[in-house]
Write a protein that holds these residues in place. Structure first.
Motif, PDB file in Angstrom:
ATOM      1  N   ASP A   1      72.523 -72.744 -56.105  1.00  0.00           N
ATOM      2  CA  ASP A   1      71.413 -72.126 -56.823  1.00  0.00           C
ATOM      3  C   ASP A   1      70.684 -71.124 -55.935  1.00  0.00           C
ATOM      4  OD1 ASP A   1      72.063 -73.673 -58.977  1.00  0.00           O
ATOM      5  OD2 ASP A   1      70.546 -75.217 -58.566  1.00  0.00           O
ATOM      6  N   ASP A   2      70.486 -71.509 -54.684  1.00  0.00           N
ATOM      7  CA  ASP A   2      69.829 -70.584 -53.768  1.00  0.00           C
ATOM      8  C   ASP A   2      70.657 -69.324 -53.586  1.00  0.00           C
ATOM      9  OD1 ASP A   2      67.824 -72.405 -53.468  1.00  0.00           O
ATOM     10  OD2 ASP A   2      68.680 -73.300 -51.647  1.00  0.00           O
ATOM     11  N   ALA A   3      71.981 -69.506 -53.519  1.00  0.00           N
ATOM     12  CA  ALA A   3      72.848 -68.346 -53.367  1.00  0.00           C
ATOM     13  C   ALA A   3      72.756 -67.436 -54.591  1.00  0.00           C
ATOM     14  CB  ALA A   3      74.294 -68.791 -53.140  1.00  0.00           C
ATOM     15  N   ASN A   4      72.705 -68.075 -55.788  1.00  0.00           N
ATOM     16  CA  ASN A   4      72.577 -67.276 -57.002  1.00  0.00           C
ATOM     17  C   ASN A   4      71.252 -66.523 -57.033  1.00  0.00           C
ATOM     18  OD1 ASN A   4      75.081 -68.099 -57.924  1.00  0.00           O
ATOM     19  ND2 ASN A   4      74.250 -69.870 -59.032  1.00  0.00           N
ATOM     20  N   GLU A   5      70.190 -67.238 -56.650  1.00  0.00           N
ATOM     21  CA  GLU A   5      68.894 -66.569 -56.616  1.00  0.00           C
ATOM     22  C   GLU A   5      68.909 -65.409 -55.632  1.00  0.00           C
ATOM     23  OE1 GLU A   5      65.960 -69.445 -55.714  1.00  0.00           O
ATOM     24  OE2 GLU A   5      66.177 -70.559 -57.610  1.00  0.00           O
TER      25      GLU A   5
ATOM     26  N   VAL B   1      70.774 -62.588 -57.218  1.00  0.00           N
ATOM     27  CA  VAL B   1      69.961 -61.903 -58.226  1.00  0.00           C
ATOM     28  C   VAL B   1      68.932 -61.010 -57.546  1.00  0.00           C
ATOM     29  CG1 VAL B   1      68.256 -62.267 -60.039  1.00  0.00           C
ATOM     30  CG2 VAL B   1      70.307 -63.693 -59.976  1.00  0.00           C
ATOM     31  N   ALA B   2      68.316 -61.533 -56.501  1.00  0.00           N
ATOM     32  CA  ALA B   2      67.315 -60.733 -55.791  1.00  0.00           C
ATOM     33  C   ALA B   2      67.944 -59.500 -55.170  1.00  0.00           C
ATOM     34  CB  ALA B   2      66.637 -61.586 -54.718  1.00  0.00           C
ATOM     35  N   LEU B   3      69.159 -59.683 -54.617  1.00  0.00           N
ATOM     36  CA  LEU B   3      69.834 -58.532 -54.015  1.00  0.00           C
ATOM     37  C   LEU B   3      70.211 -57.505 -55.071  1.00  0.00           C
ATOM     38  CD1 LEU B   3      72.152 -60.295 -51.404  1.00  0.00           C
ATOM     39  CD2 LEU B   3      70.097 -58.937 -50.961  1.00  0.00           C
ATOM     40  N   LYS B   4      70.663 -57.997 -56.261  1.00  0.00           N
ATOM     41  CA  LYS B   4      70.993 -57.068 -57.336  1.00  0.00           C
ATOM     42  C   LYS B   4      69.752 -56.317 -57.802  1.00  0.00           C
ATOM     43  CE  LYS B   4      75.077 -59.414 -59.184  1.00  0.00           C
ATOM     44  NZ  LYS B   4      75.673 -60.101 -60.367  1.00  0.00           N
ATOM     45  N   ALA B   5      68.624 -57.048 -57.920  1.00  0.00           N
ATOM     46  CA  ALA B   5      67.384 -56.390 -58.335  1.00  0.00           C
ATOM     47  C   ALA B   5      66.960 -55.339 -57.311  1.00  0.00           C
ATOM     48  CB  ALA B   5      66.276 -57.434 -58.509  1.00  0.00           C
ATOM     49  N   GLU B   6      67.087 -55.711 -56.066  1.00  0.00           N
ATOM     50  CA  GLU B   6      66.728 -54.733 -55.022  1.00  0.00           C
ATOM     51  C   GLU B   6      67.665 -53.536 -55.065  1.00  0.00           C
ATOM     52  OE1 GLU B   6      65.960 -54.580 -50.183  1.00  0.00           O
ATOM     53  OE2 GLU B   6      66.655 -56.420 -51.158  1.00  0.00           O
ATOM     54  N   LYS B   7      68.965 -53.812 -55.342  1.00  0.00           N
ATOM     55  CA  LYS B   7      69.923 -52.720 -55.440  1.00  0.00           C
ATOM     56  C   LYS B   7      69.562 -51.790 -56.589  1.00  0.00           C
ATOM     57  CE  LYS B   7      74.805 -51.765 -56.285  1.00  0.00           C
ATOM     58  NZ  LYS B   7      76.134 -52.358 -56.592  1.00  0.00           N
ATOM     59  N   GLU B   8      69.188 -52.396 -57.757  1.00  0.00           N
ATOM     60  CA  GLU B   8      68.804 -51.571 -58.907  1.00  0.00           C
ATOM     61  C   GLU B   8      67.564 -50.742 -58.589  1.00  0.00           C
ATOM     62  OE1 GLU B   8      68.293 -54.303 -62.079  1.00  0.00           O
ATOM     63  OE2 GLU B   8      70.444 -54.667 -62.372  1.00  0.00           O
TER      64      GLU B   8
END
Length: 618
Positions: free
Chosen positions: A492-496, A499-506
């Protein structure tokens, strides 16, 4: 130094006894005579400073020059601490007589114990040979501006490293050919799968110092000298011709020194610290541009003065300085220089804190910086460390036992890749005797060192890591808080995190798109401005043409005016002449009239007196 198991002050007293210093500063003439006068006087002053303290005795009389010289040497040390005087005494003795320790019976060190390692059953075909791999070349000399540089260099051909089968354990390599002399504080570099060994210290004789590879050549930068006024000389070695040449540099070169670090950063060499001919520790920073060969003296708030430290470059932007020592103390601090802002910092580090050391060797493999050997004034450092330069996390890679070459000072460490595997190659060093042995360590391929860091955190020594340092997208070092209480990263931590990395990428992509739109708008505005500029340029050219025509007409009018002025001046002269003629004519007419009147008067009187007028006058 790691030359013995004796700690201070016992080691100092052993050195003092060997040098011929007895109680009360008494010296043995037979022992001290082996040194030159300046060295003997310096040893005397250091001995007095270490055993008595700062010089408070009155200056001897002038008729005793020997005692005056001894007093001057002691008095010149000022308030130097006793521990620093002891360390400097031993260091000078080891430079002048490196084998002194083995010749003191009561302090003779134990024999060097070979480490139990996985030795190859067959020759791994690692050859110490000349640059052509067949025989040792004759020394070649190149003279330039009246100076000569002699070279007889050896090379290790890195073949057969596949015989090193165990990962992250040091393995001694069998070599063929004539070995270089045992040495320490030398230099080594790899050029086209060959390891070149150059210079160093052997039996107190400095052969040279440090070299850095660039392209298919390498440079020798700095070196020990006894003249404090000398500056650094840069020499270049061409492995194809096996010849040295002196490189002409520009700008103000640094003062000559030893124990400094020279790090290749892009197309520049960054020099830091060291010790000059007066044994003064340095912390100055100089940069040599390899394209223009120009020195630049950088004025920045630098770490404390030191020598025999290690340096590395990360991301072609950050210079890392680790360890080193003064005359009495070894360091374990880490300093980072941002080469764009030229600002130093001391970032927080993770993992196992390294012990203080000096004289260690370092080599970088990707973002990992490996540190081997060194000494701490008591013994050699046995562990091989690695620092992840992105997260600034320390880990132990390997450890050795006993006084072996890998736990000594002044060795060299280079990186080589063979059949897709990375290896560290060490050579030389000094731990009571000079070494010319070659060791190899096969590295494990890992993307990072988090697993080792977690193992260290799970053994009870630390439950939460200190803030670590990483490189952000804007290129600056920033601190992030990372909780590593759990030994494994949950899904779950890895998924979070994903997601955070994807959001930062966007967010970064959106910011990039905005920047691109602004760039397009700026380009359009620039194009419009250039068009307006072109029109204004045409109008300016037209106005300039009209102005030139008007200037031509004005010039013609000025010429006409000048001609008219000349004519006017001529008319004034004519008028004056006419006026003169008129006056002359009037005068003539007046004279004629008067004459006629006189004639008329004389005729009337003639009739009156009976004298007829003269007919010729009528």
């Amino acid at each position: 130094m790691a030359s013995s198991g004796l700690a201070y002050p016992d080691r100092f007293y052993a050195a003092a006894a060997y040098a011929g210093f007895g109680a009360g500063g008494a010296t043995s003439s037979s022992a001290i005579s082996r040194f030159q006068n300046d060295v003997a006087l310096l040893l005397y002053g250091l001995y007095q400073q270490a055993t008595v303290g700062p010089c408070n005795v009155p200056k001897p009389r002038a008729w005793n020059p020997v005692e005056q010289s001894k007093w001057t040497s002691w008095h010149g040390l000022g308030s130097m601490p006793s521990a620093e005087a002891m360390r400097l005494f031993v260091k000078i003795l080891e430079e002048e007589d490196p084998g002194w320790y083995s010749r003191v019976p009561e302090f003779n060190p134990e024999p060097v114990v070979d480490i139990e390692m996985h030795k190859p059953k067959e020759d791994p075909k690692v050859i110490l040979a000349s640059t052509n791999g067949t025989s040792v070349p004759e020394p070649k000399t190149i003279s330039e501006n009246g100076s000569s540089v002699e070279t007889q260099d050896k090379v290790v051909i890195l073949e057969g490293l596949s015989a090193v089968s165990v990962h992250e354990e040091w393995t001694p390599l069998s070599v063929n050919g004539q070995r270089p002399k045992p040495r320490y504080e030398h230099g080594a570099t790899v050029v086209q799968d060959k390891m070149y060994i150059f210079g160093g210290n052997h039996n107190g004789r400095y052969l040279s110092d440090l070299q850095i590879s660039w392209g298919n050549k390498f440079f020798s930068v700095a070196g020990h000298t006894k003249d404090p006024s000398e500056n650094i000389t840069v020499k270049e070695f061409d492995p194809h011709t096996c010849t040295w040449s002196i490189v002409k540099t520009y700008g103000k070169p640094p003062v000559s020194r030893g124990g400094q670090s020279v790090t290749l950063v892009g197309t520049t060499l960054v020099l830091f610290g060291g010790e000059d001919a007066k044994r003064c520790l340095l912390n100055d920073l100089h940069i040599l541009d390899l394209e223009t060969m120009t020195w630049d003296d950088v004025d920045a708030c630098t770490p404390p003065p030191r020598s025999d430290h290690a340096a590395a470059c990360h991301a072609d932007r950050y210079l890392l300085i680790f360890g080193g020592g003064s005359h009495a103390t070894c360091f374990n601090d880490l300093h980072v220089l941002d080469l764009q802002t030229m600002e130093w910092s001391r970032p927080k580090q993770q993992g196992l804190a390294p012990s203080p050391r000096a004289g260690h060797a370092g080599a970088t493999v990707g973002e990992n910086w490996y540190i081997v050997g060194g000494g701490n004034n008591k013994s050699g450092v046995s562990e091989t460390l690695v620092l992840n330069m992105s997260t600034l996390t320390w880990s132990v890679v390997s450890s050795v036992e006993g006084r072996v070459p890998l736990a000594s000072e002044g060795m060299t460490l280079v990186h080589s890749n063979y059949n897709g595997d990375d290896y560290l190659i060490s050579f030389g060093g000094y731990n009571g005797r000079y070494s010319n042995e070659v060791f190899a360590l096969k590295l494990t391929l890992k993307s990072d060192l988090q697993s080792k860091t977690k193992e260290h955190a799970s053994d009870g020594t630390s439950s939460v890591l200190e803030p670590e340092v990483e490189l952000s997208h804007d290129g600056k070092i920033r601190e992030i808080a990372m909780d590593s209480a759990d030994s494994d990263l949950k899904k779950d931590d890895a998924n979070e995190l994903l997601v955070a990395l994807k959001a930062e990428k966007e967010e970064l992509e959106a910011a990039l798109n905005r920047e691109q739109v602004q760039t397009i708008q700026l380009k359009e505005e620039i194009a419009e401005a250039e068009a307006r500029n072109a029109e204004l340029t045409k109008e300016l050219q037209t106005v300039r043409g009209q102005l030139a025509a008007e200037q031509s007409r004005c010039f013609k009018l000025e010429v006409d005016v000048a001609e008219l002025r000349q004519k006017l001046q001529s008319m004034d002269a004519l008028e004056r002449e006419v006026e003169l003629l008129r006056r002359q004519k009037a005068a003539s007419e007046q004279a004629a009239l008067e004459a006629k009147q006189r004639q008329s008067s004389s005729g009337m009187w003639g009739w009156l007196v009976g004298t007829p007028p003269d007919k010729s006058e009528s």
